[in-house]
Scaffold this active site. Structure first.
Site, PDB file in Angstrom:
ATOM      1  N   GLY A 195       0.657  -1.391   0.154  1.00 51.76           N
ATOM      2  CA  GLY A 195       0.017  -0.241   0.216  1.00 51.76           C
ATOM      3  C   GLY A 195       0.493   1.636  -0.302  1.00 51.76           C
TER       4      GLY A 195
ATOM      5  N   ASP B  36       0.684   3.651   3.652  1.00 50.46           N
ATOM      6  CA  ASP B  36      -0.384   4.136   3.406  1.00 50.46           C
ATOM      7  C   ASP B  36      -1.188   4.891   4.201  1.00 50.46           C
ATOM      8  OD1 ASP B  36      -2.015   1.608   3.804  1.00 50.46           O
ATOM      9  OD2 ASP B  36      -2.485   1.780   1.850  1.00 50.46           O
TER      10      ASP B  36
ATOM     11  N   ASP C 211      -6.064   2.642   9.922  1.00 47.85           N
ATOM     12  CA  ASP C 211      -7.295   2.504  10.091  1.00 47.85           C
ATOM     13  C   ASP C 211      -7.717   1.692  11.109  1.00 47.85           C
ATOM     14  OD1 ASP C 211     -10.139   1.658   8.916  1.00 47.85           O
ATOM     15  OD2 ASP C 211      -9.375  -0.254   8.532  1.00 47.85           O
TER      16      ASP C 211
ATOM     17  N   LYS D 120      -7.991   6.712   9.753  1.00 49.80           N
ATOM     18  CA  LYS D 120      -9.209   7.065  10.057  1.00 49.80           C
ATOM     19  C   LYS D 120      -9.242   6.896  11.105  1.00 49.80           C
ATOM     20  CE  LYS D 120     -10.610   4.321   6.241  1.00 49.80           C
ATOM     21  NZ  LYS D 120     -11.466   3.500   5.239  1.00 49.80           N
TER      22      LYS D 120
ATOM     23  N   PHE E  41     -14.766   4.338   2.625  1.00 48.95           N
ATOM     24  CA  PHE E  41     -13.406   3.296   2.463  1.00 48.95           C
ATOM     25  C   PHE E  41     -12.903   3.780   0.891  1.00 48.95           C
ATOM     26  CE2 PHE E  41     -11.563  -0.009  -0.453  1.00 48.95           C
ATOM     27  CZ  PHE E  41     -11.225  -1.137   0.224  1.00 48.95           C
TER      28      PHE E  41
ATOM     29  N   ARG F 114      -4.518   0.917  -7.500  1.00 51.77           N
ATOM     30  CA  ARG F 114      -3.223   1.539  -6.505  1.00 51.77           C
ATOM     31  C   ARG F 114      -2.736   2.020  -7.256  1.00 51.77           C
ATOM     32  NH1 ARG F 114      -1.996  -1.918  -2.193  1.00 51.77           N
ATOM     33  NH2 ARG F 114      -2.613  -4.533  -2.487  1.00 51.77           N
TER      34      ARG F 114
HETATM   35  P1  IMP Z   1      -5.233  -1.619   9.986  1.00 49.89           P
HETATM   36  O1  IMP Z   1      -3.909  -2.284  10.579  1.00 49.89           O
HETATM   37  O2  IMP Z   1      -6.392  -1.455  10.118  1.00 49.89           O
HETATM   38  O3  IMP Z   1      -4.991  -0.219  10.592  1.00 49.89           O
HETATM   39  O4  IMP Z   1      -5.417  -1.510   7.999  1.00 49.89           O
HETATM   40  C1  IMP Z   1      -4.780  -1.191   7.642  1.00 49.89           C
HETATM   41  C2  IMP Z   1      -4.325  -1.818   6.461  1.00 49.89           C
HETATM   42  O5  IMP Z   1      -5.768  -1.494   5.899  1.00 49.89           O
HETATM   43  C3  IMP Z   1      -3.938  -0.928   5.781  1.00 49.89           C
HETATM   44  O6  IMP Z   1      -2.174  -0.351   5.440  1.00 49.89           O
HETATM   45  C4  IMP Z   1      -4.770  -0.778   3.958  1.00 49.89           C
HETATM   46  O7  IMP Z   1      -4.229  -1.738   3.431  1.00 49.89           O
HETATM   47  C5  IMP Z   1      -6.212  -1.300   4.393  1.00 49.89           C
HETATM   48  N1  IMP Z   1      -7.088  -0.905   4.449  1.00 49.89           N
HETATM   49  C6  IMP Z   1      -7.169   0.166   5.373  1.00 49.89           C
HETATM   50  N2  IMP Z   1      -8.695   1.259   5.160  1.00 49.89           N
HETATM   51  C7  IMP Z   1      -8.612   1.225   3.906  1.00 49.89           C
HETATM   52  C8  IMP Z   1      -9.225   1.658   3.063  1.00 49.89           C
HETATM   53  O8  IMP Z   1      -9.590   2.851   2.671  1.00 49.89           O
HETATM   54  N3  IMP Z   1      -8.787   1.689   1.616  1.00 49.89           N
HETATM   55  C9  IMP Z   1      -8.252   0.477   1.153  1.00 49.89           C
HETATM   56  N4  IMP Z   1      -7.096  -0.026   2.080  1.00 49.89           N
HETATM   57  C10 IMP Z   1      -7.396   0.725   3.281  1.00 49.89           C
HETATM   58 MG    MG Z   2      -1.325  -1.847   3.651  1.00 50.41          MG
END
Ligand code: IMP
Ligand code: MG
Length: 175
Positions: free
Chosen positions: A44, A100, A103, A131, A152, A165
């Site tokens: 990402g 990137d 979340d 987010k 998203f 991407r």
């Molecule tokens: P986390 O571990 O939940 O913080 O998620 C991180 C990963 O989830 C990011 O590096 C993205 O690959 C994916 N991700 C989270 N939200 C989105 C989104 O809105 N669009 C695309 N990928 C996302």
């Molecule tokens: Mg990722």
């Protein structure tokens, strides 16, 4: 792959490049006189990290890591696995982990925990998008491009079903 859903642009290529320049200046000032190791999380962050490092003017090394989170849909399952680790020793180095988007925060938490065991001098995180509403940990990124609500998004390295991407702006699909 659905190609004809309506796109709503959140950040244009121009918005993004201005923000990346701004982040680069802040990071360069914060690390002035130091050496930096940027750890880019694949896949990402490959576009964001490559733009960001070109806006950083301190001596910088680049490393990559790949993580996988199983049980995939549009979000992480909570189980984050390190597929590829960094190659070089970071003992005593100043490390900046670049992703990137933050979340749930579970990916960054896992990576920071992992890299801290390698005894860097310092470790911080930088994400293009944050987010905070979705967070499942207490982690906060040290550097953030844009803070967004719980939508998203795709483009600028972010994928949907492994596509988009390469799109140079950040958008969401309007239903
Ligand atoms: P986390 O571990 O939940 O913080 O998620 C991180 C990963 O989830 C990011 O590096 C993205 O690959 C994916 N991700 C989270 N939200 C989105 C989104 O809105 N669009 C695309 N990928 C996302
Ligand atoms: Mg990722």
């Amino acid at each position: 792959m659905e190609m004809n859903k309506k796109q709503r642009v959140l950040f244009s290529a121009d918005d993004i490049s201005k923000k990346v320049k701004e982040l680069g200046q802040i990071i360069s000032a914060d690390y002035e006189g130091k050496e930096l190791v940027v750890v880019s999380l694949l896949r990402g962050s490959f576009i964001f990290a490559s733009d960001l490092v070109r806006e950083i003017n301190v001596l910088t090394q680049i490393e990559f890591m790949t993580t996988a989170s199983y049980g995939h849909g549009e979000e992480t399952s909570g189980q984050v696995n390190i597929v590829t680790d960094i190659k070089d020793d970071i003992t005593g180095k100043d490390v900046l982990v670049v992703d990137d988007i933050m979340d749930t925060g579970l990916t960054m938490e896992k990576i920071l925990e992992h890299l801290k065991q390698k005894n860097p001098n310092s470790i911080k995180s930088c994400v293009m998008l944050d987010k905070p509403e979705r967070r499942k940990t207490h982690i906060t990124p040290d550097y953030v491009g844009f803070t967004i609500p719980d939508v998203f998004i795709v483009g600028y390295g972010l994928n949907y079903g492994d596509y988009y991407r390469n799109i140079p702006y950040i958008f969401t699909f309007d239903e």
